[in-house]
Motif scaffolding. Structure first.
Motif, mmCIF file in Angstrom:
data_model
loop_
_atom_site.group_PDB
_atom_site.id
_atom_site.type_symbol
_atom_site.label_atom_id
_atom_site.label_comp_id
_atom_site.label_asym_id
_atom_site.label_seq_id
_atom_site.Cartn_x
_atom_site.Cartn_y
_atom_site.Cartn_z
ATOM 1 N N ILE A 160 0.834 -1.212 0.000
ATOM 2 C CA ILE A 160 0.000 0.000 0.000
ATOM 3 C C ILE A 160 0.866 1.258 0.000
ATOM 4 N N ARG A 161 1.978 1.212 0.749
ATOM 5 C CA ARG A 161 2.834 2.400 0.856
ATOM 6 C C ARG A 161 3.718 2.600 -0.373
ATOM 7 N N SER A 162 4.335 1.519 -0.861
ATOM 8 C CA SER A 162 5.329 1.663 -1.937
ATOM 9 C C SER A 162 4.722 1.584 -3.331
ATOM 10 N N LYS A 163 3.634 0.820 -3.489
ATOM 11 C CA LYS A 163 2.942 0.658 -4.781
ATOM 12 C C LYS A 163 3.902 0.355 -5.947
ATOM 13 N N PRO A 164 4.662 -0.754 -5.858
ATOM 14 C CA PRO A 164 5.547 -1.130 -6.973
ATOM 15 C C PRO A 164 4.699 -1.680 -8.123
ATOM 16 N N PRO A 165 5.301 -1.925 -9.284
ATOM 17 C CA PRO A 165 4.548 -2.508 -10.403
ATOM 18 C C PRO A 165 3.896 -3.837 -9.990
ATOM 19 N N GLY A 166 2.628 -4.003 -10.324
ATOM 20 C CA GLY A 166 1.897 -5.222 -9.986
ATOM 21 C C GLY A 166 1.533 -5.322 -8.524
ATOM 22 N N TRP A 167 1.549 -4.189 -7.811
ATOM 23 C CA TRP A 167 1.353 -4.220 -6.364
ATOM 24 C C TRP A 167 -0.037 -4.692 -5.940
ATOM 25 N N PHE A 168 -1.063 -4.420 -6.776
ATOM 26 C CA PHE A 168 -2.416 -4.751 -6.355
ATOM 27 C C PHE A 168 -2.615 -6.269 -6.256
ATOM 28 N N ILE A 169 -2.058 -7.016 -7.215
ATOM 29 C CA ILE A 169 -2.165 -8.480 -7.160
ATOM 30 C C ILE A 169 -1.424 -9.012 -5.931
ATOM 31 N N LYS A 170 -0.231 -8.448 -5.678
ATOM 32 C CA LYS A 170 0.534 -8.853 -4.496
ATOM 33 C C LYS A 170 -0.240 -8.533 -3.219
ATOM 34 N N LEU A 171 -0.910 -7.364 -3.224
ATOM 35 C CA LEU A 171 -1.708 -6.977 -2.061
ATOM 36 C C LEU A 171 -2.845 -7.963 -1.835
ATOM 37 N N MET A 172 -3.501 -8.380 -2.909
ATOM 38 C CA MET A 172 -4.610 -9.317 -2.786
ATOM 39 C C MET A 172 -4.142 -10.661 -2.230
ATOM 40 N N ILE A 173 -2.959 -11.124 -2.696
ATOM 41 C CA ILE A 173 -2.415 -12.398 -2.209
ATOM 42 C C ILE A 173 -2.166 -12.335 -0.706
ATOM 43 N N ASN A 174 -1.512 -11.257 -0.273
ATOM 44 C CA ASN A 174 -1.220 -11.119 1.153
ATOM 45 C C ASN A 174 -2.473 -10.857 1.983
ATOM 46 N N THR A 175 -3.467 -10.182 1.380
ATOM 47 C CA THR A 175 -4.720 -9.943 2.103
ATOM 48 C C THR A 175 -5.437 -11.260 2.367
ATOM 49 N N VAL A 176 -5.528 -12.098 1.334
ATOM 50 C CA VAL A 176 -6.140 -13.421 1.511
ATOM 51 C C VAL A 176 -5.364 -14.223 2.554
ATOM 52 N N GLY A 177 -4.021 -14.154 2.468
ATOM 53 C CA GLY A 177 -3.181 -14.863 3.428
ATOM 54 C C GLY A 177 -3.408 -14.364 4.850
ATOM 55 N N MET A 178 -3.472 -13.042 5.020
ATOM 56 C CA MET A 178 -3.661 -12.472 6.351
ATOM 57 C C MET A 178 -5.008 -12.866 6.937
ATOM 58 N N LEU A 179 -6.084 -12.725 6.131
ATOM 59 C CA LEU A 179 -7.421 -13.057 6.626
ATOM 60 C C LEU A 179 -7.530 -14.539 6.976
ATOM 61 N N THR A 180 -6.878 -15.381 6.169
ATOM 62 C CA THR A 180 -6.930 -16.824 6.424
ATOM 63 C C THR A 180 -6.181 -17.186 7.704
ATOM 64 N N THR A 181 -4.942 -16.701 7.826
ATOM 65 C CA THR A 181 -4.152 -17.047 9.017
ATOM 66 C C THR A 181 -4.729 -16.413 10.276
ATOM 67 N N LEU A 182 -5.310 -15.213 10.153
ATOM 68 C CA LEU A 182 -5.982 -14.591 11.307
ATOM 69 C C LEU A 182 -7.173 -15.442 11.731
ATOM 70 N N SER A 183 -7.913 -15.939 10.759
ATOM 71 C CA SER A 183 -9.060 -16.799 11.073
ATOM 72 C C SER A 183 -8.611 -18.068 11.786
ATOM 73 N N ILE A 184 -7.507 -18.665 11.274
ATOM 74 C CA ILE A 184 -6.993 -19.889 11.910
ATOM 75 C C ILE A 184 -6.564 -19.599 13.344
#
Length: 605
Positions: free
Chosen positions: A395-419
């Motif tokens: 979110i802070r650096s916004k490198p090329p392709g950052w939105f897809i990377k953000l989505m991957i980590n968001t899914v990962g965060m929500l999943t591991t937080l749920s676990i």
């Protein structure tokens, strides 16, 4: 003698310039860093079945969709940690990511969780390996604590010998385990297809009335214990050969593919064979017996399973010292964890890990099953913080392709937080300790840093203003008689100052008169001060005398206490003499304006 034993156990010292030779290639790294994750195949499916069996045998079919869900979570973690590797090629995993993006406290929570998790990894893995051995040889059950401790000693020595050497030795049984499990899975599938399975599997898809969402979530969280150790590769990037990030990412991907295939294969076989949890035989033991009978192949699989469960602890031996080094570098752990040993490994971290895990095994008498939920929570907290940290980075650096990377980590965060939340809700009675212990660890980190900062502030000087200033030196020599030891000390004292006094403490007037006459006859050129001790204490009168001198002289003179001490040639001879000089030194060292020095005199024979 100690040095010879040390050299025999861990090898010759290595030069600092040999550090590059200790770097790992992909296949060695896969063996040494994936042992924890790969070993979870031996108990991941079993943990799911233990929860489901409480609803009856017919509920065991739920293990298949739950295993698929665990497999999906593994894919998310592998993908997100590959992003972490390329974003933070210096290693450090969740601790570095959290420190860079979330702040100090979250990073210390992540680091503390991982350190505790690595200690639990060694304890749980050693105990699980012992269980595999006692499943095949029940007569050894009474010796399980001793067997686990022997394995910890073995792993300690191997890791003290260096990363490369331990990887070379440990790679063989780890790859043998992978080969054996794939042989078991393929043979089991063939056996099932050919109709060789006689046990009836529970009907797939049949609704079971007493299976609740709570029970399924509990089983899923238990199966997620198979994902511990996934983060180890991202923590240990500095151990890889160049290009380190690329090699680490490739190793992580290989680990994910092997782990996913083995875990799903064992889960499917457990369902097809109608395997039920058994206190006296592990799931893999039951599958192997159903497939091969109690023949040679059965014992080979049990043997390599026991070995991999023991060697799962080796992941902790690779990751714990590196993480401790990074925390020590930031002043949150003692500086001793930054010191490399003779073989270029962080020896203090290795020894510290071994001692604490051995204590756990002794306390729990080798039965560490109750630690597995705590062990899993300890790793899912860093998982969550790492994913959240990567989200903030994109979110802070916004490198090329950052939105897809953000989505991957968001899914990962929500999943591991749920676990993590599922673990806490479903197994609170087993994981409540972490809410007490983890804050204590974080507070300890801050205390250590506070001490180092306070020490640095007091030791720091202004190069332009602070200069040495000359003072005199009053030298005090406590003596118990006139000997060559005292002669040696006085000779040295005269090179330091002209203001030297000897202090003799007598217990009666006769002893004091005798000393004064002998001193006058000897006349060494310094003044003798005699003090009487009515209570036969040396320290009391000496302390009062030094305090008097300190009060009078501290502003104009340094005060130096020279303690005469003779050194025997053999250690056992040392025990035959009073250790008054050691007690005096230990007592006087606390005086802030007094310098305490021992002057040795070496005896012969």
């Amino acid at each position: 003698m100690f040095v010879k034993i040390k050299r025999w156990l861990i090898g010759r010292p290595m030069k600092s310039t040999e550090i590059e030779e200790e770097k790992l290639g992909k296949f060695r790294a896969l063996a040494i860093l994936s042992s924890d994750a790969l070993s979870s195949v031996a108990y991941g499916t079993e943990q799911i079945l233990i929860v489901l069996i409480t609803a009856g045998f017919s509920a065991l079919w739920y293990s298949v969709p739950i295993s698929i869900a665990v497999l999906g979570l593994l894919a998310i973690l592998i993908t997100s940690y590959r992003q972490t590797i390329f974003a933070y090629p210096s290693g450090g995993g969740a601790y570095i990511v959290s420190k860079d993006n979330l702040g100090i406290t979250p990073s210390l929570i992540a680091g503390g969780s991982l350190l505790v998790d690595y200690i639990l990894t060694v304890a749980v893995s050693s105990s699980a390996g012992t269980d595999a051995i006692t499943s095949a040889f029940p007569v050894l059950h009474e010796h399980r604590v001793f067997i686990a401790l022997i394995m910890i000693v073995f792993l300690t020595i191997m890791n003290l010998r260096g990363v490369t050497e331990s990887a070379s030795v440990l790679a063989i049984p780890i790859y043998l385990f992978v080969f054996a499990i794939f042989v078991l899975i393929i043979s089991g599938i063939i056996n099932y297809i050919s109709g060789g399975v006689q046990a009836a599997a529970p009907e797939f898809g049949r609704a079971v009335s007493n299976v609740s969402l709570f029970l399924l979530l509990k089983a899923f969280s238990s199966g997620c214990s198979a994902l511990t150790g996934v983060e180890a590769v991202s923590n240990a990037i500095p151990n890889f050969k160049e290009p380190a990030p690329k090699n680490a990412a490739a190793t992580l991907l290989m680990m994910g593919l092997i782990l996913g295939s083995m875990f799903m294969g064992i889960s499917m076989l457990a369902y097809w064979y109608g395997i039920k949890p058994n206190d006296k035989a592990t799931v893999i033991s039951q599958i192997a017996e159903s497939t091969f009978g109690r023949g040679l192949l059965y014992y080979i699989i049990q043997g390599v399973t026991a070995i991999i469960l023991f060697l799962a602890a080796n992941t902790a031996y690779s990751a714990f010292p590196l993480l401790a080094y990074m925390l020590a570098k930031d002043k949150y752990m003692p500086h001793m964890f930054m010191v490399r040993g003779d073989r270029l490994g962080f020896s203090n971290g290795i020894l510290f890990l071994s001692i604490l895990s051995a204590v756990l095994i002794i306390v729990f008498r080798g039965n560490t099953e109750n630690l597995i939920p705590l062990y899993a929570v300890g790793v899912f907290i860093p998982f969550t913080l790492s994913q959240l940290g990567m989200m903030m980075r994109w979110i802070r650096s916004k490198p090329p392709g950052w939105f897809i990377k953000l989505m991957i980590n968001t899914v990962g965060m929500l999943t591991t937080l749920s676990i993590t939340l599922i673990f806490i809700v479903t197994k609170f009675t087993q994981v409540w300790m972490i809410f007490i212990f983890l804050p204590f660890v974080v507070i300890a980190f801050f205390k250590v840093q506070g001490h180092y900062n306070n020490t640095a502030n007091q030791l720091r000087i202004d190069l332009h203003k602070d200069k040495p200033h000359t003072k005199g030196n009053t030298v005090i020599i406590p003596i118990s008689g006139i000997t060559r030891v005292v002669l040696n000390t006085i000779s040295y004292a005269k090179t330091l100052s002209e203001n030297v006094v000897a202090v003799y403490i007598g217990f009666d007037d006769e002893a004091i008169d005798k000393m004064e006459k002998a001193w006058e006859t000897w006349d060494p050129g310094i003044r003798l001060i005699t003090l009487k001790s009515s209570y036969r204490s040396v320290m009391g009168p000496l302390k009062r005398f030094i305090e008097t001198v300190e009060w009078k002289k501290a502003e104009e003179d340094h005060i130096t206490i020279l303690i005469p001490q003779f050194i025997t040639e053999h250690w056992w001879q040392y025990l035959l003499h009073n250790q008054t000089s050691i007690m005096i030194r230990a007592y006087l060292i606390k005086y802030k304006d007094v310098i305490v020095t021992t002057v040795p005199y070496h005896l012969r024979g």
